[in-house]
Structures are given as C-alpha cells and as structure tokens.
Design an enzyme around this catalytic site. Structure first.
Site, PDB file in Angstrom:
ATOM      1  CG  ASN A 108      -1.979  -1.295   1.029  1.00  0.00           C
ATOM      2  OD1 ASN A 108      -2.205  -1.708   0.009  1.00  0.00           O
ATOM      3  ND2 ASN A 108      -2.811  -1.195   2.152  1.00  0.00           N
ATOM      4  CG  HIS A 154     -21.896  36.726 -28.372  1.00  0.00           C
ATOM      5  ND1 HIS A 154     -22.453  36.140 -27.097  1.00  0.00           N
ATOM      6  CD2 HIS A 154     -21.487  38.305 -27.702  1.00  0.00           C
ATOM      7  CE1 HIS A 154     -22.530  36.947 -26.332  1.00  0.00           C
ATOM      8  NE2 HIS A 154     -21.986  38.132 -26.440  1.00  0.00           N
ATOM      9  CB  SER A 273     -10.846  13.898 -48.235  1.00  0.00           C
ATOM     10  OG  SER A 273     -11.557  12.943 -48.583  1.00  0.00           O
ATOM     11  CE  LYS A 279     -12.901  18.079 -46.994  1.00  0.00           C
ATOM     12  NZ  LYS A 279     -13.672  19.013 -45.946  1.00  0.00           N
ATOM     13  CD  GLU A 286     -11.007  18.367 -37.710  1.00  0.00           C
ATOM     14  OE1 GLU A 286     -11.602  19.185 -38.468  1.00  0.00           O
ATOM     15  OE2 GLU A 286     -10.873  16.989 -38.039  1.00  0.00           O
ATOM     16  CD  GLN A 318      -4.725  -3.632  -9.296  1.00  0.00           C
ATOM     17  OE1 GLN A 318      -3.970  -4.061  -8.534  1.00  0.00           O
ATOM     18  NE2 GLN A 318      -5.366  -4.443 -10.148  1.00  0.00           N
TER      19      GLN A 318
HETATM   20  N1  ARG Z   1      -1.578  -3.310  -7.379  1.00  0.00           N
HETATM   21  C1  ARG Z   1      -2.280  -2.676  -6.139  1.00  0.00           C
HETATM   22  C2  ARG Z   1      -2.462  -1.273  -6.682  1.00  0.00           C
HETATM   23  O1  ARG Z   1      -2.133  -0.751  -7.540  1.00  0.00           O
HETATM   24  C3  ARG Z   1      -1.197  -2.566  -5.064  1.00  0.00           C
HETATM   25  C4  ARG Z   1      -1.479  -2.594  -3.756  1.00  0.00           C
HETATM   26  C5  ARG Z   1      -1.964  -3.775  -3.640  1.00  0.00           C
HETATM   27  N2  ARG Z   1      -2.412  -3.896  -2.005  1.00  0.00           N
HETATM   28  C6  ARG Z   1      -3.532  -4.525  -1.466  1.00  0.00           C
HETATM   29  N3  ARG Z   1      -3.760  -4.498  -0.337  1.00  0.00           N
HETATM   30  N4  ARG Z   1      -4.117  -5.485  -2.524  1.00  0.00           N
HETATM   31  O2  ARG Z   1      -3.235  -0.551  -5.814  1.00  0.00           O
END
Ligand code: ARG
Length: 485
Positions: A108, A154, A273, A279, A286, A318
């Site tokens: 995490n 406008h 085109s 064209k 665009e 994720q």
């Molecule tokens: N691949 C996960 C993400 O991008 C990484 C973290 C995963 N953590 C977990 N507690 N499953 O968020």
C-alpha cells in the site's frame, strides 16, 4: 488451480483462481516498473542503515534488483502486480534472503510511492511541453504585433485586434496552466513510504531518509492518509484537464480561422480526404480539441472511483491512477502538436485585415472617441448603434453624422474632429488607440511580450530546479546502492 507459478503474495493461499487475470495489474504496472525498483532500492538502503537488515543482505538484494531491472518488465514472473512480481523475481534470484526486502512496508505504501515517483517525472515532461509551447506563441506573436485581425465575441466580429494579441491571450492562459502543474507536482512530491499498510510499523524505519533518497520534498505524516491519499492524482488530472481545455479553445479558433482562410496550416499538421482530393483538413487540431473531452472524462472517472472510498486501502485504487497517466500522456502529445501547428502556420495578413474591418467592428472605438470628446458614453453608444444600423448601406462616416444629427442638439464637431473620426474607423488605428494595459496596441503588446518572457524565464528556472532535484536524487541513490554491491 492455475498452472502458473504463484507470486510471493499468493503462494499457498488465494491462488486467484479464475479471477487471477482480473486481479492483476502487472501489464499496466509497466509504467511504474522503474519507479518500483527505485523505491525498493531506497527502502533496502534505509533498512540496512537502520540495522533492520544487515549490509550483506542489503547487498544481495540490491544486486538482485539490478539484475531484475536489466532484465526488464517483460522478463518478470507472473504476479498480481509489479510489486509482487519484482519481489518474486528477487527471491528467484537469491533465495529466501530476498524475502527480507518487504520488511517494514506494505504494497500500500509501496504503490502510492511508486505512483508519485513516476507521476513527478510525467508532470515535468508535460510542463516542459507547455513551456515550449509558450515560447512558440511568444515567438510567433513577436512577428505579428502589427498584423490586424478581427476579434470575436459570440463568434460575431467584435473589435479589431492583432494576431500577437490573440496568441498572447493563450500564452498567458498557459502560464496559469503551468502554475497549476507546478502546484500539482509539489503536492505529488511527498513521500508515503514507511506508512506500511496504513498503520505504521513496529520497525524503526526512517521515513525522512527514504523520502530524501527518492528526491521527495517531504513525508506525508499520517500513515493512514499516506497509504490512502490519491488527491495527487485528482489534482494532476484536473490541472491537465484544465490545460486541455485551454488547448481545445485554441484548436477550435484555428480550425475556424483555417476555414475562413485567415490562417494556413502547414501540410504536416493537416490531412487530406480519402475521396475528395482537394481537401486539406485540420485533423491534428481536431484531435487536440478532442483530448479535452478524453481528459475531462478521465477526471470524472477518477473522482467517481475515489468518491466515498472508505479508509484505508481498497483495491479500487488500482483502477484510479491510469486516468491520471492517460490524461498526462494525451495532453503532453496534444500540447506538442498544438505547438507545432502554431509554429508552422502562416497567417494571411491581407485576409485578416479585410475581415478586421467587416461588420463595423470599429464601432466601440468610435463610441469611445465621442465619449472622450465629452458625450456621455451611453449617448455615444446610441449614436453609433444608429449608425451601425445604416452601415450596411451608407458610408460609415456619413451614417455617424446623420445619427448624431438626429440625437444631438449641437453639432458633432463640438465633440470630435473629422480626422479623428476617420482614424477611429480604420481597424489598424483602432487597434493602435487601445493601448491600455493588456490591450492590443503595439506598445501594450510589446510590454506584454516582455512580461511573458520574464514569466517564462521564471517558470523555466522553477522547472529546472524540480528536474534537477529529481536527477540529483537518482545520483544520490545510485551512489548509496554502489556502497553495498
Ligand atoms: N496493485 C495494487 C494497486 O495498484 C497494489 C496494492 C495492493 N495492495 C493490496 N492491499 N491489495 O493498488
């Protein structure tokens, strides 16, 4: 059970089964492969410095990481994500000692750090493209300080201006877009590493040290916030979407101007085109215009994914960061293309001058002149409005005189000289007379060009400082790693 080898996270328990592919972000994680290796390196160096692992263990892990880096993302074993796959690859190379790499952290804090690490570099690249575009706008503007063109509100002819004044309107908008990117960079540039899953760790980690090794400006203190926060993604995507919106307006203008023959795009920025051989289509512009739609959708997708997520980590996250990466990629390309289109376009001064006088576009200047001669502006406006009604059929000067005779008791001569009136009706004179701060008169535009140059130089310095800090951190980390392997 799958035939595939399990990654370190999924060994034994939870093979993933049929959802294995659904769960995996390994392919998309290619973008943060290098960032993850760097984050691993910083973490391992810190673990050794803190005595959490010993130096020879650190050396083995760092050597394995080098091998994994050199083999590249494509050579990674199967895994739930790049973090698990790299750890698996390290363990495959050096055995159990590789398992010490993940001490005192979680995926995490790891993924959050990788995302910030990578996005910093991407923001720098985008800001670089924006600065280059600002330079193009200023350079082209410099050659068109006297090129009179119609200005619109406008989409109706409104008042004459110049190509320089028009282009600088986008230069100054992009200056604010640059500021927003820097602000997004600065809040992205804070380290979540060491937060672990969200609840900190029993190990004596040095979060400031890993932050410094990775070139982060500071640490996000609260571990739960550090692991959960993705506002750096929304902020960057919002800044990017705002920039894309700026670009889309410019693209739309140029598409219209090309349609009217005011500007001729270089062939490199046009398409033809498949059926209509005559064209020449402004396709590149665009697509620049369309990138604003994609980016706004990305921002919406991101905010919707994040809305209402409970603390702390949830796997929804994720799916969050690709919105930001996609937006930054698309808009970096769009910025470069828009810059190229503007740099190579030809402005048709004759067509612009002719159009600048159409539709009594000097009317406001005439009213200003009458007001400067002592008439209340509202009365002047009324006279000129009457004249404008006639202006399709009558000579303008005569129409103004007739309208004045109907409205005023005294002669128009008491308020304005004929020569001045004739001059006010001339688009170039009209432009020259609007010399207020930020106006289109050549002196005002010259001053704006000076200011733009000063602002751009300042932004360039600010960007260099950020880029240099990232480069210095790379060197610092490499030097530390060399001490172990
Ligand atoms: N691949 C996960 C993400 O991008 C990484 C973290 C995963 N953590 C977990 N507690 N499953 O968020």
């Amino acid at each position: 059970m799958s035939e595939e080898p399990d990654d370190v996270v999924r060994r034994e328990r939870f093979s993933g089964g049929p959802a294995r592919g659904f769960l995996s972000s390994l392919a998309a994680d290619e973008r943060i492969f290098r960032a993850d290796i760097q984050v691993d390196r910083a973490h391992v160096v810190m673990l050794a410095e803190q005595g959490i692992i010993n130096e020879s263990e650190a050396g083995e892990i760092l050597a394995a990481l080098k091998g994994v880096e050199e083999a590249g993302h494509a050579a990674l074993p199967d895994g739930e994500d790049v973090h698990a796959a790299i750890e698996t690859a390290v363990i495959d190379r050096i055995g159990d000692v590789g398992g010490k790499m993940h001490t005192a952290r979680s995926r995490n804090d790891e993924v959050a750090t990788c995302l910030r690490h990578r996005l910093r570099a991407d923001i720098v690249e985008l800001a670089e493209a924006v600065l280059a575009f600002r330079e193009v706008l200023a350079e082209v503007a410099e050659t068109h300080v006297d090129t009179v063109m119609p200005g619109f509100t406008h989409l109706q002819p409104a008042q004459p201006t110049t190509v320089a004044h028009y282009l600088l309107s986008y230069e100054s908008a992009l200056a604010r877009d640059t500021e927003r990117l820097f602000a997004a960079f600065d809040r992205t540039n804070r380290s979540p590493l060491g937060a672990a899953a969200f609840a900190g760790t029993t190990f004596d980690v040095d979060r400031e040290r890993t932050a410094a090794l990775l070139g982060f400006e500071s640490v996000i203190e609260n571990a739960m916030d550090a692991a959960s926060a993705r506002d750096f993604l929304t902020e960057t995507t919002a800044a990017t979407a705002t920039l894309a919106t700026t670009l889309s307006g410019l693209a739309e203008d140029l598409i219209l101007f090309a349609n009217k023959g005011y500007v001729d795009l270089d062939d490199d920025y046009a398409s033809t085109s498949s059926i209509m051989p005559q064209k020449k289509n402004p396709d590149t512009l665009e697509l620049v215009r369309a990138s604003a739609g994609d980016t706004a959708a990305g921002l919406n997708g991101l905010l919707t994914t994040l809305k209402g997520l409970p603390r702390a980590y949830n796997r929804d996250l994720q799916r969050a960061h690709d919105h930001a990466f996609d937006a930054v990629d698309a808009v970096t390309d769009a910025t470069e293309v828009a810059a190229g289109a503007v740099a190579t376009a030809d402005w048709n001064a004759d067509a612009l001058a002719a159009a600048a006088g159409e539709g009594f576009s000097t009317a406001t200047g005439v009213a200003d002149l009458l007001a400067a001669g002592g008439l209340p502006f509202r009365t002047a406006h009324e006279i000129v409005a009457r004249a404008a009604e006639e202006s399709e059929t009558a000579d303008l000067l005569a129409a103004i005189e007739a309208a004045a005779a109907e409205t005023l008791d005294e002669s128009l001569d008491t308020h304005v000289e004929r020569d001045a009136l004739a001059a006010a009706l001339d688009p170039a004179e009209s432009v020259a007379s609007r010399d207020s701060h930020g106006g289109p008169a050549p002196e005002a535009v010259e001053a704006a060009l000076d200011r733009a140059a000063g602002d751009a130089a300042e932004a360039e310095t600010a960007l260099d400082a950020r880029r240099q800090a990232l480069a210095d951190a790379e060197v610092r980390l490499a030097t530390e790693v060399d001490g172990y392997v």
